[in-house]
Design a protein around this motif. Structure first.
Motif, short mmCIF file in Angstrom:
data_model
loop_
_atom_site.label_atom_id
_atom_site.label_comp_id
_atom_site.label_asym_id
_atom_site.label_seq_id
_atom_site.Cartn_x
_atom_site.Cartn_y
_atom_site.Cartn_z
N LYS A 125 0.85 -1.18 0.00
CA LYS A 125 0.00 0.00 0.00
C LYS A 125 0.89 1.24 0.00
O LYS A 125 1.90 1.28 0.70
CB LYS A 125 -0.92 0.01 1.21
N GLU A 158 -5.21 9.38 -0.98
CA GLU A 158 -5.59 8.05 -0.52
C GLU A 158 -4.39 7.15 -0.29
O GLU A 158 -3.33 7.33 -0.90
CB GLU A 158 -6.50 7.36 -1.55
N ILE A 160 -3.45 3.49 -1.19
CA ILE A 160 -3.98 2.60 -2.21
C ILE A 160 -3.01 1.44 -2.45
O ILE A 160 -1.80 1.64 -2.49
CB ILE A 160 -4.24 3.39 -3.52
N GLU A 164 -5.24 -2.08 -6.55
CA GLU A 164 -6.26 -1.02 -6.66
C GLU A 164 -5.80 0.07 -7.63
O GLU A 164 -6.62 0.62 -8.39
CB GLU A 164 -6.54 -0.43 -5.28
N LEU A 165 -4.50 0.37 -7.62
CA LEU A 165 -3.96 1.35 -8.55
C LEU A 165 -4.15 0.88 -9.99
O LEU A 165 -4.64 1.64 -10.84
CB LEU A 165 -2.47 1.58 -8.27
N THR A 168 -7.73 1.04 -11.07
CA THR A 168 -8.13 2.42 -11.36
C THR A 168 -7.63 2.87 -12.72
O THR A 168 -8.36 3.52 -13.48
CB THR A 168 -7.59 3.37 -10.26
#
Length: 233
Positions: A125, A158, A160, A164-165, A168
């Motif tokens: 993260k 955020e 992340i 998740e990156l 996106t």
């Protein structure tokens, strides 16, 4: 000069040269603003890192973070001993239009071309700082008395994870990423959890951070408009 920025010093000798060149004379420099990095932090410290977290320790950035911390030491020693007007900002991974590192562009390119993206199995993260927010931080330091003798984390809106990156980025490009976790990865960002507390920069510099989806969308649109993708990275 009234204000000087050093966005490029990598070794203590560079900062010593700044102080020698700008610290004396009839017109005393009002402020030197140094762009350091969150790579200065010891990875054994509790997350999120604060501006007071221990530095100089080992992490995946090796000598880069260590030498940046040494640069900070020289600058703060000069502030405490001679009153040299110093301010430090510590951005996390910076992205945006004209990003010379090519890291985020590499991910965009792979998704656009349908190429595989291999992520570290630990799925770290992190935070990603939009370049406009970094510029806002630099300019907010100018003439700010609270900023003299202080350091600030500049670290994105955020926290992340890497999957998740990538997800996106896929939404922004309109293409499904071919991404998977792998023991042997080629992800352009380090295999390290790195996220920071940013309340100090909000309070003392008045920074309003850009949501990462907005920053990435603006970055993608800029690259498309300027024919910057696909690139040969």
């Amino acid at each position: 000069f009234d204000i000087a920025f050093d966005n490029w010093a990598f070794y203590p000798e560079h900062i010593k040269a700044d102080i020698e060149a700008l610290g004396g004379g009839a017109q005393q420099l009002k402020q030197l603003i140094f762009t350091s990095s969150t790579a200065v932090y010891d990875d054994k410290q509790k997350l999120p890192y604060t501006e007071d977290s221990a530095r100089h320790g080992k992490n995946v950035f090796g000598t880069y973070g260590y030498n940046k911390a040494k640069c900070e030491d020289v600058l703060m020693a000069s502030y405490k001993n001679e009153g040299f007007p110093a301010t430090i900002i510590r951005p996390t991974y910076v992205y945006g239009p004209r990003d010379y590192s090519g890291r985020m562009e590499q991910l965009f390119r792979r998704i656009e071309k349908g190429e595989a993206i291999r992520m570290p199995k630990s799925n770290p993260k992190s935070q990603f700082s939009y370049v406009h927010d970094v510029v806002s931080a630099l300019t907010a330091c100018i003439g700010n008395k609270k900023a003299i003798g202080n350091a600030y984390n500049i670290c994105g809106e955020e926290i992340i994870s890497y999957d998740e990156l990538v997800e996106t980025l896929g939404v922004i490009t309109g293409k499904k990423p071919k991404a998977a976790f792998s023991l042997i990865h080629d992800f352009p960002y380090e295999d390290w959890n790195m996220y920071c507390e940013k309340s100090k920069s909000r309070k003392e510099l008045g920074i309003k951070y850009t949501p990462i989806r907005d920053g990435l969308k603006e970055t993608w649109e800029w690259w498309q408009e300027n024919n910057a993708l696909p690139s040969q990275i």
